[in-house]
Design an enzyme around this catalytic site. Structure first.
Site, short mmCIF file in Angstrom:
data_model
loop_
_atom_site.label_atom_id
_atom_site.label_comp_id
_atom_site.label_asym_id
_atom_site.label_seq_id
_atom_site.Cartn_x
_atom_site.Cartn_y
_atom_site.Cartn_z
N LYS A 1 0.05 9.60 -6.25
CA LYS A 1 -0.62 8.44 -5.67
C LYS A 1 -2.04 8.38 -6.19
CE LYS A 1 0.59 5.07 -2.92
NZ LYS A 1 1.91 4.42 -2.98
N ASP B 1 0.15 -0.89 -5.95
CA ASP B 1 0.14 -0.59 -4.52
C ASP B 1 -0.78 -1.64 -3.87
OD1 ASP B 1 -0.82 1.31 -2.01
OD2 ASP B 1 1.18 1.80 -2.71
#
Length: 444
Positions: free
Chosen positions: A121, A161
């Site tokens: 991430k 994202d």
């Protein structure tokens, strides 16, 4: 404009959050699951920390000639199954613990749906609403330059994202290709189809959410064509979830976002709402063909399905007690706090945990990576069929674990993911037989 395109994802991410550290939450859930599986504490110690966390300085020359220095992160949890994989978010509330937690969740997602990736991430502390298009592009390219040493199609594969998009991914892959001197389409996913993106990727997370809702409805003997739903968040995931639920006959009576919410007891006109927000310049809450509703009141509506599709820490001890839904489908990452979870369990709510519910995005990102590697691309029908196969596999595994252990769906999902990772650890010699025996004297 790029700013307008970010509005709906920003609406998802700006809904008020609460003071719960997601990294502490995920470590606690791993700890509980390792104990429930009767595994040694060594497994917990391997899984509780990302293998690598990078913080980078991002000095950007703004349009007015001044320089602002932003901070970015990239967390890589574990690469035992394959390269790490995960999105990049641009948001003012990004912090290192959030990024670490999201990378752990991604490892568990890929394990549950049987994808050969680990969890990664990334994020940058920035409000993209305050950037021009050129400033946003410069920031995107600078971030990729700074993390280039640790990413690549066989190392770590970024994706969109919160507040990032296929357009942003296009800038990022172009920067990476220029640094390397040749085209490497598999280094990033969620990019425009014309440069190697996959058909079906944009809708994948929402479509996967609906697959899991459909399976949960079967478990509860619910007729979806006679069911009602409410959604928190109407960015890409929330809007696609609404679209596919509407196609199944579900009546969606409420939608909320950062600015407020809309409610129609007879059902919101979802096709009209999708058309209203499609260019990114309008919020769902500005839709005139419905009444206004607050986020708190939305949580308490007498609906069959509640879908938090915004950001972490939304279903809390303050909101969970009002929930009347039979199913809570976690389209967002980490939307339920431990206190909220306990209340939902006491109420007998069927929770579809985030690490299962929203795994459709990473699943089709995997398909995109495979297609890039083969340089051969599938039709959307084939992508959607393969997505359904993986999502049903994951749901069945988690439900089987739930029934076997007589536990919550969340606990079952963590146990399925951890079991999968443990098998890979054994195969690689990371842990031995003695590590499989329960010993929890110092699991901290």
């Amino acid at each position: 404009m790029a700013k307008e395109k970010q509005n709906q994802d920003k609406a998802e991410s700006d809904i008020t959050t609460h003071d719960h550290n997601p990294y502490d939450i995920v470590k606690g859930l791993i700890q509980e699951s390792v104990k429930a599986l009767g595994l040694d504490e060594n497994v917990y110690h391997v899984l509780k920390k990302p293998m690598r966390v990078l913080e980078v300085s991002l000095p950007i020359r703004m349009d007015d000639g001044t320089i602002q220095n932003f901070t970015g992160f990239r967390s890589q949890h574990i690469d035992i199954l394959g390269p790490t994989k995960g999105g990049i978010r641009f948001h003012p509330n990004v912090n290192v613990d959030e990024v670490k937690a999201l990378s752990v969740w991604m490892s568990l997602k890929t394990a549950i749906v049987d994808i050969p990736f680990g969890g990664g991430k990334g994020g940058v502390i920035v409000d993209p609403e305050n950037l021009s298009v050129s400033e946003l592009e410069t920031l995107s390219r600078t971030y990729i330059r700074k993390i280039t040493p640790i990413i690549g199609p066989q190392k770590d594969i970024p994706a969109p994202d919160v507040n990032t998009s296929p357009e942003v991914m296009g800038w990022m892959i172009d920067e990476f290709d220029q640094l390397r001197g040749y085209n490497i389409p598999g280094m990033i996913t969620g990019k425009p189809v014309i440069i190697g993106g996959s058909l079906g990727r944009l809708e994948a997370t929402g479509r996967g959410v609906v697959f899991t809702i459909r399976e949960a409805a079967k478990v509860l003997d619910m007729d979806l064509s006679k069911s009602t739903a409410a959604l928190q968040g109407f960015g890409n995931v929330g809007s696609m979830t609404a679209k596919f639920l509407h196609e199944l006959g579900v009546k969606i009576v409420a939608v909320t976002d950062a600015r407020g919410g809309i409610y129609n007891e007879e059902g919101i006109d979802i096709p009209a709402l999708l058309d209203f927000v499609k260019d990114g310049s309008n919020y769902a809450s500005d839709f005139s063909d419905a009444e206004s509703i607050t986020n708190d009141k939305m949580f308490g509506l007498p609906v069959d399905i509640l879908i938090p599709a915004a950001i972490e820490n939304q279903v809390t001890k303050e909101t969970a007690g009002n929930i009347q839904a039979k199913i809570v489908a976690e389209a967002a990452n980490g939307p339920t706090t431990p206190d909220g979870d306990k209340i939902l369990e006491e109420k007998g709510v069927f929770v579809i945990p985030d690490i299962l519910c929203n795994a459709g995005g990473v699943t089709v990102s995997y398909f995109e990576w495979v297609q890039n590697t083969m340089n051969y691309y599938w039709k959307e029908k084939e992508v959607n069929e393969k997505l359904e196969e993986h999502m049903l596999f994951g749901f069945e595994k988690v439900l089987e674990m739930k029934n076997d252990k007589k536990c919550r769906m969340r606990d079952a999902a963590y146990m399925v993911g951890i079991n999968h990772l443990v098998k890979a650890m054994e195969a690689r010699g990371w842990i031995r037989g003695s590590d499989m025996e329960s010993n929890h004297n110092d699991m901290k």
